[in-house]
Design a protein around this motif. Structure first.
Motif, PDB file in Angstrom:
ATOM      1  N   LYS A  81       0.833  -1.202   0.000  1.00  0.00           N
ATOM      2  CA  LYS A  81       0.000   0.000   0.000  1.00  0.00           C
ATOM      3  C   LYS A  81       0.868   1.254   0.000  1.00  0.00           C
ATOM      4  O   LYS A  81       2.009   1.234   0.456  1.00  0.00           O
ATOM      5  CB  LYS A  81      -0.935   0.003   1.206  1.00  0.00           C
ATOM      6  N   MET A  82       0.304   2.330  -0.490  1.00  0.00           N
ATOM      7  CA  MET A  82       1.043   3.592  -0.620  1.00  0.00           C
ATOM      8  C   MET A  82       0.993   4.399   0.670  1.00  0.00           C
ATOM      9  O   MET A  82       0.480   5.527   0.734  1.00  0.00           O
ATOM     10  CB  MET A  82       0.475   4.407  -1.791  1.00  0.00           C
ATOM     11  N   HIS A  83       1.551   3.841   1.729  1.00  0.00           N
ATOM     12  CA  HIS A  83       1.582   4.524   3.020  1.00  0.00           C
ATOM     13  C   HIS A  83       2.809   5.426   3.125  1.00  0.00           C
ATOM     14  O   HIS A  83       3.895   5.053   2.684  1.00  0.00           O
ATOM     15  CB  HIS A  83       1.604   3.500   4.156  1.00  0.00           C
ATOM     16  N   GLY A  84       2.631   6.576   3.730  1.00  0.00           N
ATOM     17  CA  GLY A  84       3.738   7.501   3.883  1.00  0.00           C
ATOM     18  C   GLY A  84       4.029   8.246   2.584  1.00  0.00           C
ATOM     19  O   GLY A  84       3.371   8.054   1.562  1.00  0.00           O
ATOM     20  N   TYR A  85       5.044   9.093   2.637  1.00  0.00           N
ATOM     21  CA  TYR A  85       5.369   9.912   1.470  1.00  0.00           C
ATOM     22  C   TYR A  85       6.280   9.189   0.481  1.00  0.00           C
ATOM     23  O   TYR A  85       6.333   9.521  -0.713  1.00  0.00           O
ATOM     24  CB  TYR A  85       6.063  11.207   1.934  1.00  0.00           C
ATOM     25  N   LEU A  86       7.001   8.156   0.953  1.00  0.00           N
ATOM     26  CA  LEU A  86       8.090   7.582   0.159  1.00  0.00           C
ATOM     27  C   LEU A  86       7.612   6.597  -0.907  1.00  0.00           C
ATOM     28  O   LEU A  86       8.097   6.607  -2.044  1.00  0.00           O
ATOM     29  CB  LEU A  86       9.086   6.896   1.099  1.00  0.00           C
ATOM     30  N   ARG A  87       6.680   5.738  -0.575  1.00  0.00           N
ATOM     31  CA  ARG A  87       6.271   4.685  -1.512  1.00  0.00           C
ATOM     32  C   ARG A  87       5.649   5.238  -2.794  1.00  0.00           C
ATOM     33  O   ARG A  87       5.913   4.700  -3.876  1.00  0.00           O
ATOM     34  CB  ARG A  87       5.323   3.713  -0.807  1.00  0.00           C
ATOM     35  N   GLY A 107       7.131   3.010   5.484  1.00  0.00           N
ATOM     36  CA  GLY A 107       5.755   3.430   5.294  1.00  0.00           C
ATOM     37  C   GLY A 107       5.516   4.650   6.152  1.00  0.00           C
ATOM     38  O   GLY A 107       6.193   5.660   6.036  1.00  0.00           O
ATOM     39  N   TYR A 108       4.540   4.545   7.066  1.00  0.00           N
ATOM     40  CA  TYR A 108       4.338   5.637   8.015  1.00  0.00           C
ATOM     41  C   TYR A 108       5.487   5.707   9.017  1.00  0.00           C
ATOM     42  O   TYR A 108       5.822   6.767   9.526  1.00  0.00           O
ATOM     43  CB  TYR A 108       3.016   5.446   8.768  1.00  0.00           C
TER      44      TYR A 108
END
Length: 576
Positions: free
Chosen positions: A477-483, A527-528
């Motif tokens: 999943k696209m959690h956080g700014y990095l992924r 992620g987060y």
């Protein structure tokens, strides 16, 4: 390298789970032995300062990452007075982070709940300490050893931008020293949770005085907020901080020495002067910082170590191992240790370490109020638990908790334990330097995703290197700014790289685990939070982990030489 990793990790389920638990105990013991609270030596030797010489690359002063295998002669002057209090740093977040993580068992893809928690909530965390902690010196080392990438503003998280917030002033209600009546009152407040509603007199009678003191429990506080790294700490910086911490960190001196202290002193001397290990078929030397010291520490642990597990506290927060999901490491450790007869002692006076058997996962599951965006009641629960332990026994007060340890895998554990359990050895999955991880005291714990508690190591292993057709793989999943940046830069750009968002199981197509087993490199972006179960999964499936998470201290960092079997990429370098 694939052969060594395969031989290291392909063992049957029971042995492997036991190995993880034992390794945690070894490292916690190693920390206890290697950060000799000026305490033991200053009480055993009247001069107050003792030189201990030994050959150890672990105790050397900060070599570069390329020099980590070199042995150094180190002389320590031990027995310095040090208060040892530390509460870490309060990292404020303007954005919301996940309240926790859950898993998609069908997709074999780790997922996290999207419900937010605002970490800028105030918990009245600042209060005065009689001495200023020299931990601030270590924090200053962190600052001086970091690289500032100010020009890369998109790489900064909200936490980094908010890192300069001022520390809260003291409040009279948070005094470090409590008189005996305040002890009883504090413990009575936790009657519902700890079964201590009998009243003040009973607590005063239960307070153990072993001849050393009958003083009040001290919950260590921080005098002011330490400065944290302005940008990031690289793996090379971490190596330097680790070596420097061995020579500079001292925990609180005990009020009276004990036989257990003498045993630890003797063990430490043997570890520092460990015989050189050559060609041990069971240990692949390049994986370790110092295989000789690790082996001797392990041997002494098996023959000597005694741990006392506090029996107090009600389920499910205490004594209830959580064995499934991405926070399962803490549960498996609790389960293995509490059932162990070799290390666990029923006599606390012969213990070298004291285990605080709470589950950070069950703490959140039981007490967190949805959408409250506050840890306050969770922190208060742990404070009351420590106050109760300190009021009933003298062992916490003897060292202010320096010989106590906790094992906590939930993302919130660093914040929840950094004040009232500041002196403890903390084994944490979320080992984030910016959230108060202390080299030389804390332990980085592997976050291990257990899908099936009955078969925790199912599908272990993978294809041989010659049959791995995928160069690099990531799905999640696209959690956080990095992924999202990773997906934007590399998704569908290179046929040798399989970079996806959330992967769904489709009949006839490769799933998440099969992709890992078929990849040479497995990407582990944050992620987060900085930690990710993908690091351990990559090793399980014999795929080289590529860690993309600034300020993340890899698991068992004190023992393992991660640069020999993993790749580290700075977050700012993803486009490259």
């Amino acid at each position: 390298m694939g052969y060594e990793l395969k031989s290291l990790f392909q063992v049957d389920t029971r042995k492997f789970i036991w190995l993880i638990g034992i390794t945690i105990v070894v490292i916690i013991t190693f920390q206890c032995l290697e950060l000799p609270y000026g305490n033991v030596l200053s009480t055993l030797f009247p001069s107050g300062k003792v030189s201990v010489e030994g050959q150890s690359c672990v105790l050397a002063n900060g070599p570069s990452s390329a020099e980590t295998g070199t042995a150094h002669n180190v002389t320590h002057s031990i027995g310095l007075e040090y208060n040892g209090t530390y509460t870490g740093n309060e990292t404020a977040h303007d954005n919301k982070i996940s309240e926790g993580k859950d898993t998609d068992l069908n997709n074999d893809v780790i997922s996290e709940t999207d419900v937010g928690l605002n970490k800028s909530s105030k918990f009245d965390e600042g209060s005065e300490s009689p001495k200023e902690s020299s931990t601030e010196e270590l924090v200053e080392l962190n600052k001086n050893s970091t690289v500032d990438y100010a020009e890369s503003s998109k790489n900064k998280t909200t936490a980094e931008e908010a890192g300069g917030l001022s520390w809260e002033s003291e409040k009279e209600g948070n005094m470090t020293s409590l008189n005996s009546s305040n002890q009883a009152g504090a413990v009575n407040e936790t009657a519902n949770d700890f079964g201590t509603s009998e009243g003040k007199d009973k607590h005063q009678n239960n307070f153990t005085t072993s001849g050393d003191n009958s003083s009040s429990p001290n919950t260590p506080k921080m005098k002011k907020k330490p400065e944290m790294p302005s940008a990031l700490t690289t793996i090379a910086d971490m190596n330097n901080l680790f070596y420097q911490s061995r020579a500079s960190y001292y925990s609180t001196a005990p009020r009276l020495s004990s036989e257990a202290d003498k045993v630890l002193l003797n063990a430490r001397s043997q570890i520092e002067n460990a015989p050189i290990v050559k060609n041990d078929q069971r240990l692949y030397a390049p994986l370790y910082r110092n295989v000789s010291m690790f082996k001797r520490s392990y041997e002494l642990m098996e023959s000597t170590l005694k741990v006392y597990v506090y029996k107090e506290g009600k389920r499910p927060i205490l004594h209830t191992p959580f064995l499934k999901g991405i926070y399962a490491s803490e549960g498996w450790f609790m389960k293995q240790l509490e059932a162990n007869k070799r290390f666990v002692t029923k006599n606390p006076r012969e213990a070298h370490l004291f285990y605080l058997p709470f589950s950070s996962s069950m703490l959140e599951e039981t007490l967190y109020v949805p959408d409250s965006h506050s840890h306050k009641n969770l922190i208060e629960y742990l404070k009351n638990y420590v106050d109760m332990i300190a009021a009933k026994y003298s062992f916490w007060n003897r060292t202010e908790g320096a010989d106590h340890f906790l094992v906590a895998c939930h993302d919130w554990a660093p914040v929840e334990t950094k004040e009232h359990m500041a002196n403890c050895i903390r084994a944490l999955c979320n080992s984030d330097i910016r959230e108060g991880y202390i080299f030389g005291k804390d332990v980085s714990l592997p976050e291990t995703y257990v899908r099936n508690p009955q078969k925790p190591l199912r599908d272990l292993g993978g294809k041989p290197p010659s049959k791995r057709s995928i160069l690099a793989f990531f799905a999640g999943k696209m959690h956080g700014y990095l992924r999202p940046i990773l997906l934007e830069q590399w998704g569908n750009k290179d046929p040798d790289m399989k970079i996806f968002g959330k992967m769904r199981n489709v009949k006839g197509k490769m799933n998440y685990v099969q992709h890992m087993k078929s990849s040479k490199y497995c990407l582990c972006p944050r992620g987060y939070e900085v930690n990710s179960p993908r690091v351990v999964e990559a090793i399980f499936y014999e795929c080289v982990p590529v860690i993309i998470s600034d300020n993340f201290v890899p698991p068992f960092f004190e023992v393992l030489n991660w640069e020999t079997f993993a790749v580290f990429v700075l977050e700012k370098d993803i486009p490259n």
